[in-house]
Structures are given as C-alpha cells and as structure tokens.
Design a protein around this motif. Structure first.
Motif, PDB file in Angstrom:
ATOM      1  N   LEU A 110       0.821  -1.215   0.000  1.00  0.00           N
ATOM      2  CA  LEU A 110       0.000   0.000   0.000  1.00  0.00           C
ATOM      3  C   LEU A 110       0.852   1.262   0.000  1.00  0.00           C
ATOM      4  O   LEU A 110       0.634   2.176  -0.796  1.00  0.00           O
ATOM      5  CB  LEU A 110      -0.937   0.004   1.206  1.00  0.00           C
ATOM      6  N   CYS A 111       1.848   1.305   0.889  1.00  0.00           N
ATOM      7  CA  CYS A 111       2.643   2.522   1.025  1.00  0.00           C
ATOM      8  C   CYS A 111       3.667   2.675  -0.091  1.00  0.00           C
ATOM      9  O   CYS A 111       4.069   3.792  -0.407  1.00  0.00           O
ATOM     10  CB  CYS A 111       3.361   2.524   2.378  1.00  0.00           C
ATOM     11  N   GLY A 112       4.095   1.559  -0.679  1.00  0.00           N
ATOM     12  CA  GLY A 112       5.089   1.620  -1.738  1.00  0.00           C
ATOM     13  C   GLY A 112       4.531   2.042  -3.075  1.00  0.00           C
ATOM     14  O   GLY A 112       5.292   2.285  -4.016  1.00  0.00           O
ATOM     15  N   ASP A 113       3.225   2.147  -3.179  1.00  0.00           N
ATOM     16  CA  ASP A 113       2.563   2.550  -4.419  1.00  0.00           C
ATOM     17  C   ASP A 113       1.680   3.753  -4.093  1.00  0.00           C
ATOM     18  O   ASP A 113       0.698   3.633  -3.362  1.00  0.00           O
ATOM     19  CB  ASP A 113       1.725   1.390  -4.957  1.00  0.00           C
ATOM     20  N   LYS A 114       2.029   4.924  -4.626  1.00  0.00           N
ATOM     21  CA  LYS A 114       1.299   6.146  -4.276  1.00  0.00           C
ATOM     22  C   LYS A 114      -0.172   6.073  -4.664  1.00  0.00           C
ATOM     23  O   LYS A 114      -1.032   6.625  -3.967  1.00  0.00           O
ATOM     24  CB  LYS A 114       1.972   7.352  -4.932  1.00  0.00           C
ATOM     25  N   LEU A 115      -0.484   5.403  -5.759  1.00  0.00           N
ATOM     26  CA  LEU A 115      -1.878   5.258  -6.158  1.00  0.00           C
ATOM     27  C   LEU A 115      -2.640   4.390  -5.155  1.00  0.00           C
ATOM     28  O   LEU A 115      -3.763   4.721  -4.763  1.00  0.00           O
ATOM     29  CB  LEU A 115      -1.965   4.648  -7.559  1.00  0.00           C
ATOM     30  N   ALA A 116      -2.015   3.290  -4.727  1.00  0.00           N
ATOM     31  CA  ALA A 116      -2.659   2.427  -3.732  1.00  0.00           C
ATOM     32  C   ALA A 116      -2.847   3.158  -2.414  1.00  0.00           C
ATOM     33  O   ALA A 116      -3.885   3.026  -1.749  1.00  0.00           O
ATOM     34  CB  ALA A 116      -1.823   1.163  -3.525  1.00  0.00           C
ATOM     35  N   THR A 117      -1.844   3.953  -2.032  1.00  0.00           N
ATOM     36  CA  THR A 117      -1.960   4.745  -0.800  1.00  0.00           C
ATOM     37  C   THR A 117      -3.131   5.703  -0.895  1.00  0.00           C
ATOM     38  O   THR A 117      -3.961   5.798   0.019  1.00  0.00           O
ATOM     39  CB  THR A 117      -0.671   5.547  -0.552  1.00  0.00           C
ATOM     40  N   ASN A 118      -3.209   6.423  -2.012  1.00  0.00           N
ATOM     41  CA  ASN A 118      -4.264   7.410  -2.167  1.00  0.00           C
ATOM     42  C   ASN A 118      -5.636   6.761  -2.172  1.00  0.00           C
ATOM     43  O   ASN A 118      -6.593   7.299  -1.604  1.00  0.00           O
ATOM     44  CB  ASN A 118      -4.048   8.206  -3.457  1.00  0.00           C
ATOM     45  N   ASP A 176      -4.154  13.538  14.941  1.00  0.00           N
ATOM     46  CA  ASP A 176      -5.332  12.762  14.552  1.00  0.00           C
ATOM     47  C   ASP A 176      -5.251  12.328  13.095  1.00  0.00           C
ATOM     48  O   ASP A 176      -5.499  11.158  12.768  1.00  0.00           O
ATOM     49  CB  ASP A 176      -6.600  13.590  14.775  1.00  0.00           C
ATOM     50  N   LEU A 177      -4.881  13.254  12.203  1.00  0.00           N
ATOM     51  CA  LEU A 177      -4.818  12.906  10.783  1.00  0.00           C
ATOM     52  C   LEU A 177      -3.712  11.883  10.530  1.00  0.00           C
ATOM     53  O   LEU A 177      -3.893  10.938   9.742  1.00  0.00           O
ATOM     54  CB  LEU A 177      -4.586  14.160   9.943  1.00  0.00           C
ATOM     55  N   ALA A 178      -2.573  12.038  11.183  1.00  0.00           N
ATOM     56  CA  ALA A 178      -1.474  11.090  10.989  1.00  0.00           C
ATOM     57  C   ALA A 178      -1.859   9.704  11.497  1.00  0.00           C
ATOM     58  O   ALA A 178      -1.591   8.687  10.839  1.00  0.00           O
ATOM     59  CB  ALA A 178      -0.226  11.588  11.709  1.00  0.00           C
ATOM     60  N   GLN A 179      -2.473   9.640  12.644  1.00  0.00           N
ATOM     61  CA  GLN A 179      -2.862   8.335  13.206  1.00  0.00           C
ATOM     62  C   GLN A 179      -3.940   7.666  12.363  1.00  0.00           C
ATOM     63  O   GLN A 179      -3.904   6.452  12.135  1.00  0.00           O
ATOM     64  CB  GLN A 179      -3.318   8.523  14.652  1.00  0.00           C
ATOM     65  N   ARG A 180      -4.889   8.442  11.868  1.00  0.00           N
ATOM     66  CA  ARG A 180      -5.926   7.888  10.997  1.00  0.00           C
ATOM     67  C   ARG A 180      -5.322   7.395   9.676  1.00  0.00           C
ATOM     68  O   ARG A 180      -5.743   6.375   9.133  1.00  0.00           O
ATOM     69  CB  ARG A 180      -7.005   8.932  10.713  1.00  0.00           C
ATOM     70  N   SER A 181      -4.337   8.130   9.177  1.00  0.00           N
ATOM     71  CA  SER A 181      -3.687   7.736   7.930  1.00  0.00           C
ATOM     72  C   SER A 181      -2.915   6.436   8.113  1.00  0.00           C
ATOM     73  O   SER A 181      -2.963   5.547   7.252  1.00  0.00           O
ATOM     74  CB  SER A 181      -2.748   8.847   7.452  1.00  0.00           C
ATOM     75  N   ALA A 182      -2.185   6.313   9.218  1.00  0.00           N
ATOM     76  CA  ALA A 182      -1.462   5.075   9.503  1.00  0.00           C
ATOM     77  C   ALA A 182      -2.428   3.905   9.611  1.00  0.00           C
ATOM     78  O   ALA A 182      -2.171   2.809   9.094  1.00  0.00           O
ATOM     79  CB  ALA A 182      -0.650   5.220  10.789  1.00  0.00           C
ATOM     80  N   ALA A 183      -3.560   4.141  10.259  1.00  0.00           N
ATOM     81  CA  ALA A 183      -4.557   3.073  10.407  1.00  0.00           C
ATOM     82  C   ALA A 183      -5.154   2.681   9.054  1.00  0.00           C
ATOM     83  O   ALA A 183      -5.470   1.506   8.823  1.00  0.00           O
ATOM     84  CB  ALA A 183      -5.667   3.529  11.354  1.00  0.00           C
ATOM     85  N   ALA A 184      -5.281   3.641   8.145  1.00  0.00           N
ATOM     86  CA  ALA A 184      -5.872   3.360   6.830  1.00  0.00           C
ATOM     87  C   ALA A 184      -5.038   2.374   6.029  1.00  0.00           C
ATOM     88  O   ALA A 184      -5.568   1.629   5.205  1.00  0.00           O
ATOM     89  CB  ALA A 184      -6.056   4.653   6.042  1.00  0.00           C
ATOM     90  N   VAL A 185      -3.710   2.363   6.271  1.00  0.00           N
ATOM     91  CA  VAL A 185      -2.838   1.429   5.555  1.00  0.00           C
ATOM     92  C   VAL A 185      -2.310   0.340   6.484  1.00  0.00           C
ATOM     93  O   VAL A 185      -1.449  -0.441   6.095  1.00  0.00           O
ATOM     94  CB  VAL A 185      -1.655   2.172   4.891  1.00  0.00           C
ATOM     95  N   HIS A 186      -2.814   0.308   7.727  1.00  0.00           N
ATOM     96  CA  HIS A 186      -2.412  -0.689   8.736  1.00  0.00           C
ATOM     97  C   HIS A 186      -0.925  -0.582   9.076  1.00  0.00           C
ATOM     98  O   HIS A 186      -0.289  -1.573   9.439  1.00  0.00           O
ATOM     99  CB  HIS A 186      -2.736  -2.114   8.261  1.00  0.00           C
ATOM    100  N   GLY A 187      -0.382   0.632   8.987  1.00  0.00           N
ATOM    101  CA  GLY A 187       1.040   0.831   9.235  1.00  0.00           C
ATOM    102  C   GLY A 187       1.385   0.743  10.708  1.00  0.00           C
ATOM    103  O   GLY A 187       0.696   1.319  11.561  1.00  0.00           O
TER     104      GLY A 187
END
Length: 288
Positions: free
Chosen positions: A87-95, A222-233
C-alpha cells in the motif's frame, strides 16, 4: 540466534542509530544482510528461520517486499508487514486507501494512456504534479504549469516505455508555505513531527530541505494516526501539507504520502524524540 532480526541491504545513519538503540535496550537481535540471505521452504512445513519478529529496513523496495513475503510464510511477524509495503510503496494504492477512509488528499487523478492523461490534466486544471506511482526522495516528480509542459513530460514517459511509465498519476499543486510536515507514527501513536522547509517546490530533505521541529497539534496527530490506520502501518512516516485554500476537520491539512521504511536521522535531534528507541520498544512489544 535471536528472536528479533533487523533486515537491511545498506547500513545508513538510520540503521546505525537503530542498532545503537537496540543495544541500549539490551534486547538480543540479529543483523541480517538481505542480499546474502537464503531461505529454504521445507515441503514438510518446518520453518528454517530462527526469528519471531523482524524489522524491515531495506532501501530497495522490491527486495524488502520480497523478503517480508518470504519470512511471513515462515510465521515471522515483520514490521511493517508485506501488505503495508504494497500500500505505502505505491502512491496510487496509498491514495485509494486514504480516499476509502475519508481522509483528505490533494485533488488526484490517474489515467492509463497519454491522450487520456492530457484530457484528465486539462479537466483537473493547472498547476499539477505528475508523479511516478513508485519512487522516493522526490525523483521523477514533474510540475506541470501548462499544456505545453504536460505534453512534453507525457511524451517522454511514453517514449521511455515500460509499465510504470504508462500510469499517469497526477495531483493538484498545493500553494503551501514553503514547507511540508513529516509525522512519525509508531504503534498507532504520533510521537513527533518535523517541518521540511525549502525555497524549492519539492520540500524533501534528500533534495536539500531543512528540518525543524513541528509542534504536534491535535489535528496533526489525529490525521497522521488515521492515515497510519488506513494502511495498517505499524511504523510509518506520514507526509502532510498545509493547504491555505482548504477547509476540513484537520485545519486544511492534506496527506501527500506514507513511508513504510521511514528515514529519521534528521529528526531525532530536531524533535527531541529518540525515534529508533521507540522503534525498538515497539518491536519488543510485538515479541512479547
């Protein structure tokens, strides 16, 4: 052999700092140079690796993803897991993951043909940024101010050929205040952040940007933590940008990308947070 491994293909200052932190924590660990690692899959299903947990620190994304996939087959818990690297290695997948989670990003589009890309770019409006879906350190990122620039860059990508050049991933250019924000999230907790400031529109320390401490506001955390959770980081760095023209629940902040093998050498003294130690402590918690 230890229960914990650190996987690497190059020892940078970041890896040296991580080794020192693990030494200070007194946890036994193995330094595993991935280019020399050989893994054998036993038909009887018996694992032939000694580790229970591994921290993946490879510079080469393909290599890091492959060794993570292999070790997970043996039951090793790798930080970050293979699906996070994907997910994180592909910007499209991340988005796509961020969009599905309802999190703010710059206006974004993707096309799979040069002519379609030009139409998309005209519809989105200039200025735009054309990015490779896979890449780091601001490489091969192009600013498109007008149709002439778009036609030139797209023609170059089509002539270069290759599957990666056939994906046209564009984002709106944010009129940010000469900086972006990198936020560090470990185990779901925001532990610190830095500003990366530059007179150039690409604000990346690998391109000469200057790091300084960024106070962590509730909106940033909050935004950083939600973003990490979105990709299960588990251990990730979130890149945010301040959009003065946007209004959202996070004060106009938008997510640019998420880094699964984050660099932190310029951020420990800047934030006052011992980031590699926090990484080691998290790995120990996974072991436990």
């Amino acid at each position: 052999m230890a229960d914990l491994a650190v996987l690497y293909d190059r020892i940078r200052p970041d890896e040296k700092m991580l080794f020192e932190a693990l030494d200070d924590l007194g946890v036994p660990y193995d330094k595993v140079y991935v280019p020399q690692l050989q893994l054998t899959f036993d038909a009887a299903g018996k694992a032939r690796v000694p580790w229970k947990v591994a921290i993946e620190r490879c510079v080469g994304q393909t290599r890091g993803h492959a060794v993570t996939r292999a070790l997970e087959g043996f039951g090793v818990k790798v930080i970050n897991p293979a699906h996070v690297i994907e997910l994180c290695g592909d910007k499209l997948a991340t988005n796509a993951a961020l969009y599905a989670a309802g999190l703010p990003t710059p206006r974004t589009g993707v096309a799979f043909d040069g002519e379609a890309a030009l139409t998309l770019i005209d519809d989105l409006g200039y200025p735009l940024v054309l990015k490779p879906t896979v890449g780091s350190w601001g490489r091969m990122v192009s600013r498109l101010n007008d149709r002439d620039a778009a036609e030139a860059v797209i023609e170059h990508k089509e002539v270069l050929g290759g599957p990666a050049h056939g994906i046209f991933y564009v984002q709106g250019l944010i009129c940010k205040p000469d900086r972006d924000i990198r936020v560090f999230v470990i185990g779901g907790e925001c532990i610190g952040a830095i500003y990366r400031t530059s007179g150039h529109w690409i604000t990346n320390t690998a391109r000469g940007a200057t790091a300084s401490n960024c106070p962590v506001t509730p909106e940033i955390a909050d935004l950083a933590q939600r973003s990490a959770a979105a990709v299960h980081g588990q251990i990730v760095a979130i890149d945010l940008v301040e959009d003065p023209d946007a209004s959202n629940d996070w004060g106009g902040l938008k997510v640019i990308e998420i880094n699964h093998t984050m660099e932190f050498k310029n951020s420990v003294s800047t934030t006052g947070v011992n980031i590699p130690r926090r990484m080691g402590e998290y790995a120990i918690s996974v072991l436990g």
